[in-house]
Design an enzyme around this catalytic site. Structure first.
Site, short mmCIF file in Angstrom:
data_model
loop_
_atom_site.label_atom_id
_atom_site.label_comp_id
_atom_site.label_asym_id
_atom_site.label_seq_id
_atom_site.Cartn_x
_atom_site.Cartn_y
_atom_site.Cartn_z
CG HIS B 27 31.03 136.43 2.45
ND1 HIS B 27 31.84 137.26 3.17
CD2 HIS B 27 30.29 135.74 3.37
CE1 HIS B 27 31.61 137.10 4.47
NE2 HIS B 27 30.67 136.19 4.62
N GLY B 116 28.08 146.27 4.45
CA GLY B 116 28.38 145.04 5.21
C GLY B 116 27.29 144.84 6.23
CG ASP B 463 6.02 161.84 26.07
OD1 ASP B 463 4.80 161.81 26.34
OD2 ASP B 463 6.48 162.36 25.04
CG HIS B 467 9.07 158.80 24.80
ND1 HIS B 467 8.54 157.54 24.92
CD2 HIS B 467 8.51 159.34 23.68
CE1 HIS B 467 7.69 157.32 23.92
NE2 HIS B 467 7.66 158.39 23.15
#
Lengths: 658, 658
Positions: B27, B116, B463, B467
């Site tokens: 690049h 990156g 939960d 979870h």
């Protein structure tokens, strides 16, 4: 007695605290704080009909702060949804109840999406709001004309995914998306200023939203805010100032109000403070009646809508889209495409073959909406018929999601849950790590979404180990209800796409190569050979003297075939099994599995990824040719040699086993 | 001829485009655009000495937009770092060169962190800047007084992790953090307005930063901006307006300028446009000399610093901290702690035992800096000696990271790379999915960080499935260079912590229970039994008639022990192997592995997670008691019964095998 907004809100408060006390766990801070605002929303704004939770043109209500699940269960119960009975409320968080700890759309009708992992709700809602606009463009105001409301907490707004979601929403000018921020200045670790100093309104404005501050305990102010919100040209952020644990004598406004049962004293104090002398789980009849009326508010609107649908020329098409039914001629079109692929015999990357398959699919399936996280050219996800979806042209079927993998995956979940869209979109497989939490939620919810993940191994080459997914295929295979496809050529890619697009009960991942591959399938078959997950691609030819079995996926199938040819020269006869989907193969009966894998013959698996997952098929003495470390930066053919993923190494591994 | 900033910048441009052309990939858009600004930064501001890349008090320079790696390689090469030779530049992106596709700190001296994956650099830099302030508070201005500079692109800023990073930085008032945004209005899919409309300056201001706009091709303006940046009381965001692919006749300013070789014509055009008539990879001597001088600019400053260090009373402590050396008495303290744990015989959750171990460790190791993503009380990560780190008191050793799992993991990487800190922090294991991309980068870089992941199974209970991490342990085991620990009680927790804290070459994950566990280890041993990854916890007692082997981890060890007792009543004698770390066990020799696992005896593994990963140890006929779906919401003991993870089921599985 006239029933007030506050009386009705107190019913939410009472049910919520009684349920949490009974369960001895759960989060009552949010329901106590947001009861007033959500009562106004349901009484005066939300378009819904409790007797028809599946009405396609209903407003969507998303409790992004999912831990406050008793808020939504109270609302569903009070407005008369059949899905949540008083007993469900009593059995909050118990096995088999319709009131799990966090709202689960696959358990409880009326819950639009599963929330709890913070930030997911708001990001999913963005997808729902996009789906609404797209279907509006397709079917018109008569059939599609609704809003998406979200309640989000500080936790949702701190998660990075919320930024991806709100910048996407702002860019798309989703003015029918209205977020109510439960601005209570408290998180689990204490006051918000322990960890955050963000000016949330300024942040949302920077993302292209309009914002307004509202007193969350002032009915008039809430109503004025919501009224104002209806008329905006941008997405709306209402900062609803509340007191967490509203009414609790000691805990209100503190970090401790967030979760856990408050205990008998605090609960008694709340009863006193809010003027609620009734027994646990008891709602006075006038209040109950007032709430039921709210649940029936949308009945006439829905009936009128239904009449419009029945009279609409789009009726059939609309129903098919909402049901997610695929066109009958699709299967034939895929077969035709497969035939052309075999006859062409071209060497291409599977990402290119995926693009070719998508040309066929998107042409036939108008519900498919594609996209990419800023890698359109690399992911090959854009097709001739999928023009860009923009605020100027919502009929477009291609979303430039930007560099927002996580927000993209969540938005796809939202589109799928909304109905009427079958979303797919692309990024590099390595970046599945960015979107994993949303991918998982899709798998849990059984959302029909397809993740196109290209550049699926060290075959990515020069970009190096940060971009080379050595463990991502394995990491997705461990996820329940996910199908991971790794096709070997153009025909397998088409077949895997066919399976994925037909799958209504969960997500699929397409792991695709950057590099060109020699065709593995040289004869046309109408049958979809990938459907069983693995099949004998190339028999040993000499069954009586078969020495071993090679199993490979994707880009390593050509290596296995080359090894087979090498070994044949030395009179060592092996078969090559292609295994494009391990999960589907695991679903087959043992007989098919043993037959395909050659019974007790020694086995060598070849995959340019980690070994975990393969031992089940190759056994403890099996050979594995793949990766046991991160990759490196170099041209891909150098890397394959460097890491020993070669036909020669495969052949030698076979020789070492037999 | 006087060498100008532009001349020197053009040397970066030339090397970058020549390298990308030679590699036929890479690049060059960013190096061409940011050459002027980075030349000013290196010439006039950045404190460094190219001959001493490890100087602890150097400024840190992070190229968050890592794809523009030729920018950093050019700068390192031109300023005289030994790590990047002209041949390395010629061999850009080739196997074994010091110039991989994206900057890798473990390959190239002078590269501060691997970048990156977008957004990681800026988030890692926040950790570096926090480390600087903390060490400054500990050792004073004489020894620690430097800045952190970041170049970030649009992609970095679109990623959600950047929001977590910048709100944390703003909250912490990290005024020595200076971000240069390469504001080039272009991403891969085209102009930025295809996917984003964010007002970035307003967004950063909302997060507590100061901002300023700069013309990225005007040396004076850049210099003025950087000068201004030195004096701010908040973190600094410079919007550096640039033209991507600066100088390229056709591509400059377009989406196509982002990556890929431009081809001979464009490159010739750039040479013409920037006035660079020299051959590929050739730098005129005066420009070369000017750059070398830049590389030596910091020599005297470094020498003066070194003298201060030699004269400092903190010298020994400082060097030990930077080297990450643990105190000699630590091992003894852990042994003492283990003894006390055995003698106490208490039933506690391993997250509580982890808290107890951390009390010992943080007391002895001043380099340990803890934290949690807003789950301090649940993760048990805060100890008596770790007070909050705040902008008012940087000496604190506990970070309230907020609900920012991803930003937290990246900040920990940054602290570790900075040196002087051994970071650990907590969240729920299910939310490892949020931070996975940063966890992976830490594993790739070999960063010494410890992820405390509590609530590690369906044992989390009410939960519910959002979870409950059924697949996360497996998903972390597939990651190269990661050690996943799942200890069974207080002693194993202490032992696993000892291994993790001593590990200098990579990250560790501690998977810990929410629920209380019966002690598995009842006799004190000085030896760390977890060090080999697995060991015989409870022999069968009757070796000659041993029938099977149970292998378990964490909370399922007590279930295996109960099954062993049940079976013994029926005269079926089995051993129980505890396997707190599969990766360490895999590193042992085959003899130890076979002995521990009882050779060819039938095996049953018990783990409240998915099966993948276990087949290697239990073989194709082995039994597995665990999960094959997502969990559910209910009290945890109900769930264990519901999913059949019980002593009875384990015992029956054994009986089915023998």
């Amino acid at each position: 007695m006239a029933v007030t907004n506050r009386d009705m809100a107190n019913a939410i408060r009472a049910l919520s605290m009684d349920a949490v006390e009974a369960a001895k766990s759960g989060h009552v801070g949010l329901p106590l704080g947001m009861a007033d605002a959500s009562t106004v929303l349901f009484r005066k704004f939300l378009k819904f009909d409790a007797s028809n939770p599946d009405w396609p043109d209903r407003d969507r209500f998303v409790l992004s702060a999912g831990h406050g699940s008793m808020l939504i269960y109270s609302l569903l119960h009070l407005t008369g949804y059949k899905s949540v009975s008083r007993d469900d409320i009593r059995n909050f968080r118990q096995l088999g109840s319709n009131t799990p700890g966090h709202p689960e759309n696959f358990v409880t009708k009326g819950v639009e999406t599963t929330t709890g992992p913070l930030g997911q709700g708001i990001a999913t809602a963005v997808g729902m709001a996009m789906a609404e606009r797209h279907l509006n463009a397709r079917f018109g105001d008569d059939l599609v004309d609704h809003k998406t409301y979200v309640i989000a907490g500080d936790g949702c707004l701190m998660e990075g995914i919320s930024q991806e979601a709100i910048t996407l929403a702002g860019h798309m000018k989703l003015n029918r998306l209205i977020v109510l921020w439960d601005d209570n200045s408290v998180t689990i670790d204490g006051n918000i200023d322990v960890a955050d100093s963000t000016d949330q309104c300024a942040r949302f404005e920077a993302a292209g939203w309009v914002t307004r501050k509202v007193d969350g305990h002032d009915e008039k102010d809430i109503e004025a805010g919501l009224k104002w919100a209806q008329k905006q040209k941008q997405p709306v952020f209402l900062a609803v100032k509340t007191i967490i644990g509203y009414g609790a004598p000691k805990l209100a406004g503190t970090g401790k109000a967030h979760g856990g049962p408050y205990g008998a004293d605090e609960v008694a104090g709340i009863r006193e403070n809010i003027g609620w002398p009734h027994e646990p789980f008891e709602i006075p009849a006038p209040i109950e009646k007032a709430w039921k009326k709210v649940g029936e508010r949308g009945k006439d609107t829905r009936k009128a809508w239904k009449e419009r649908l029945m009279a609409s020329p789009h009726k059939g098409e609309f129903n098919a889209a909402i049901a997610g039914r695929l066109p009958k001629n699709l299967s034939k079109a895929i077969i035709k495409h497969k035939k052309a692929v075999v006859e062409g015999g071209e060497k291409k990357a599977t990402r290119q073959w995926s693009g070719a398959a998508l040309e066929v699919l998107t042409h036939h399936v108008p519900e498919m909406v594609g996209g990419s996280a800023d890698l359109t050219g690399s992911n090959n996800t854009k097709t001739a018929v999928t023009g860009p979806m923009t605020p100027q042209d919502w009929s477009g079927r291609y979303v430039h999601y930007g560099v927002r993998e996580h927000g993209m995956a969540a938005a796809m979940n939202g589109m799928s849950l909304h109905g009427g869209i079958i979303p797919y979109s692309g990024t590099f497989l390595a970046f599945a790590d960015y979107s994993r939490a949303a991918i998982r939620l899709g798998a849990l919810m059984g959302a029909r979404v397809i993740h196109v993940m290209t550049h699926d191994s060290i075959g990515l080459g020069e970009d190096g180990p940060t971009h080379q997914p050595v463990e991502q295929v394995a990491s997705l295979r461990v996820m329940p209800n996910m199908l991971v496809f790794r096709p070997a050529d153009g025909v397998e890619t088409a077949e895997c796409w066919e399976i994925a697009i037909n799958r209504e009960t969960g997500p699929s991942t397409m792991a695709l190569t950057r590099q060109g591959l020699t065709p593995a399938r040289k004869e046309h078959t109408e049958e979809n050979l990938c459907e069983k997950g693995a099949y004998v691609l190339s028999p040993s030819g000499v069954k009586s003297r078969e020495a071993a079995v090679l199993i490979a996926t994707g880009s390593e199938v050509e290596i296995a075939l080359a090894a087979q040819a090498e070994l044949a020269k030395e009179k060592i006869h092996v078969r090559v099994v292609s295994m494009p989907c391990m999960e589907l193969f695991a679903q087959q009966d043992e007989k098919y599995q043993r037959e395909t894998l050659g019974g007790d013959l020694p086995k060598v698996a070849v995959e340019a990824g980690v070994r975990i997952g393969w031992d089940r098929w190759i056994g403890p003495k099996g050979g594995f040719v793949g990766m046991d470390s991160f990759g490196a930066s170099a041209p891909y053919d150098d890397l394959y040699k460097h890491f020993g993923i070669t036909a020669e190494h495969v052949a030698n591994t076979v020789k070492g086993l037999i």
